[in-house]
Write a protein that holds these residues in place. Sequence first.
Motif, mmCIF file in Angstrom:
data_model
loop_
_atom_site.group_PDB
_atom_site.id
_atom_site.type_symbol
_atom_site.label_atom_id
_atom_site.label_comp_id
_atom_site.label_asym_id
_atom_site.label_seq_id
_atom_site.Cartn_x
_atom_site.Cartn_y
_atom_site.Cartn_z
ATOM 1 N N UNK A 174 -19.232 16.434 23.227
ATOM 2 C CA UNK A 174 -20.440 15.792 22.682
ATOM 3 C C UNK A 174 -21.662 16.538 23.171
ATOM 4 N N UNK A 175 -22.647 16.659 22.309
ATOM 5 C CA UNK A 175 -23.925 17.285 22.659
ATOM 6 C C UNK A 175 -24.993 16.213 22.776
ATOM 7 N N UNK A 176 -25.845 16.344 23.772
ATOM 8 C CA UNK A 176 -26.963 15.420 23.927
ATOM 9 C C UNK A 176 -28.086 15.935 23.039
ATOM 10 N N UNK A 177 -28.286 15.287 21.928
ATOM 11 C CA UNK A 177 -29.232 15.770 20.934
ATOM 12 C C UNK A 177 -30.677 15.566 21.392
ATOM 13 N N UNK A 178 -31.522 16.515 20.975
ATOM 14 C CA UNK A 178 -32.930 16.459 21.327
ATOM 15 C C UNK A 178 -33.731 15.579 20.370
ATOM 16 N N UNK A 179 -33.360 15.577 19.097
ATOM 17 C CA UNK A 179 -34.166 14.909 18.070
ATOM 18 C C UNK A 179 -34.410 13.445 18.427
ATOM 19 N N UNK A 207 -30.453 21.612 26.831
ATOM 20 C CA UNK A 207 -29.092 22.055 26.527
ATOM 21 C C UNK A 207 -28.147 21.316 27.466
ATOM 22 N N UNK A 208 -27.772 20.111 27.076
ATOM 23 C CA UNK A 208 -26.844 19.278 27.831
ATOM 24 C C UNK A 208 -25.674 18.898 26.937
ATOM 25 N N UNK A 209 -24.460 18.922 27.495
ATOM 26 C CA UNK A 209 -23.295 18.543 26.699
ATOM 27 C C UNK A 209 -22.168 18.042 27.593
ATOM 28 N N UNK A 210 -21.280 17.269 26.999
ATOM 29 C CA UNK A 210 -20.053 16.829 27.660
ATOM 30 C C UNK A 210 -18.955 17.805 27.264
ATOM 31 N N UNK A 211 -18.416 18.573 28.208
ATOM 32 C CA UNK A 211 -17.385 19.561 27.858
ATOM 33 C C UNK A 211 -16.022 18.911 27.620
ATOM 34 N N UNK A 212 -15.168 19.646 26.905
ATOM 35 C CA UNK A 212 -13.811 19.167 26.653
ATOM 36 C C UNK A 212 -12.915 19.371 27.865
ATOM 37 N N UNK A 213 -13.080 20.506 28.534
ATOM 38 C CA UNK A 213 -12.218 20.833 29.665
ATOM 39 C C UNK A 213 -13.079 21.177 30.878
#
Length: 400
Positions: free
Chosen positions: A40-45, A89-95
């Motif tokens: 998942x990506x932490x969206x900026x909008x 630029x923040x995200x939840x990685x898969x691994x």
Amino acid sequence: MQVKTVKSVKAEQLLDEYKVGSSFFFASPSRTLSAEGIFATIERDGVHGEKTELIRRVKAALKQASQAGAAGNPLVVGAMPFDIQDSIHLFVPETVHWAGPLPFEQLQRERERSCLGEYEIAPVPAPKAYEYAVEQGLKEIASGSLEKIVLSRSLHLSTGGAIDVPRILRNLAGNNEKGYTFAVDVRHHRQDSQKTLLGASPELLVSRDGQQVTANPLAGSVPRSKDPEEDGRRAAALLASEKDRHEHAVVVEAVAQSLRPFCRTLTIPDEPSLVQTETMWHLSTVLNGELADPSVDSLTLALALHPTPAVCGTPTALAKKTIQELEPFHRGFFTGMVGWSDSQGNGEWIVTIRCAEAEARLIKLFAGAGIVAGSAPEKELAETSAKFRTMLQAMGLNDE
């Protein structure tokens, strides 16, 4: 998609397997983290710089990962800019892979000297223009409107071939045993050309481990010398410098003021200490606290602190405005923060300094200096030159 955590790996393996554009890499003195894929990506909008909304979105993404059957403890990782109104630029990685500390002595022995072929270098701004900006900053300080401002400059190196980011990252890691080595893809869209933020920061913005909170602001610096006796004299002079101790005290008090509302107890040493990197001596203070509210996570603490006077100035709003007027480039992620926070609220966030952005055949280096009453433009220029050496030496270059 499923999120998973793997712990049974060696730190050097994580460094060896780093891939430009697809890996997040973060090494501290005690552990190494590598993350792959995007759950998942932490969206900026729609966030518009609102910190509470940003934190809410991060928590929602971590909860979504847990509900999707994440094995272990899902993380959010990535980079935040100097100005949180800019792209994040923040995200939840898969691994997620965890390991112990990197084998620094081995990496030091294996360090490769040359990472660039032919190149052209352009300072932004030119040295004289940077000194002029410092003079303007000093005028603002003399007028009483500012107590401190941090002014920075950049070096743009263009090469005949692609930048070897993995090799530079490996060289950085080998010379950063007591600091934080990182690399993160910061392009705006996946279809854009790869842009990597990488560096070797000496400065911990904040960490949270259970109820324990730690911050380690650095302010007040002097370049190292290759001569041991001169190096010792420089360290002693820095520790005794009234100007540098004042600059340091401004930062420590600002950090303490930001942390106090969150902490039941907060311990602040009476005197700063010295820390050294390969190229610099810094005044350092380690603040330790105990959270009053266990629900406060590491990203909340980091956003409350950012930007500290160590990278911006004081008062913050006016210092930021003056920086934008005096610096002829956009900072982006430089002097922002890089790190991670997990679903339990633990995490580490470091100040994005001693860093560069690499894209195709161009790499941009960044360095800044804190300006207070008593600062001299030529000495601040020399300080930025010394700070550039962290990245320059990692690329096999010893001078600007």
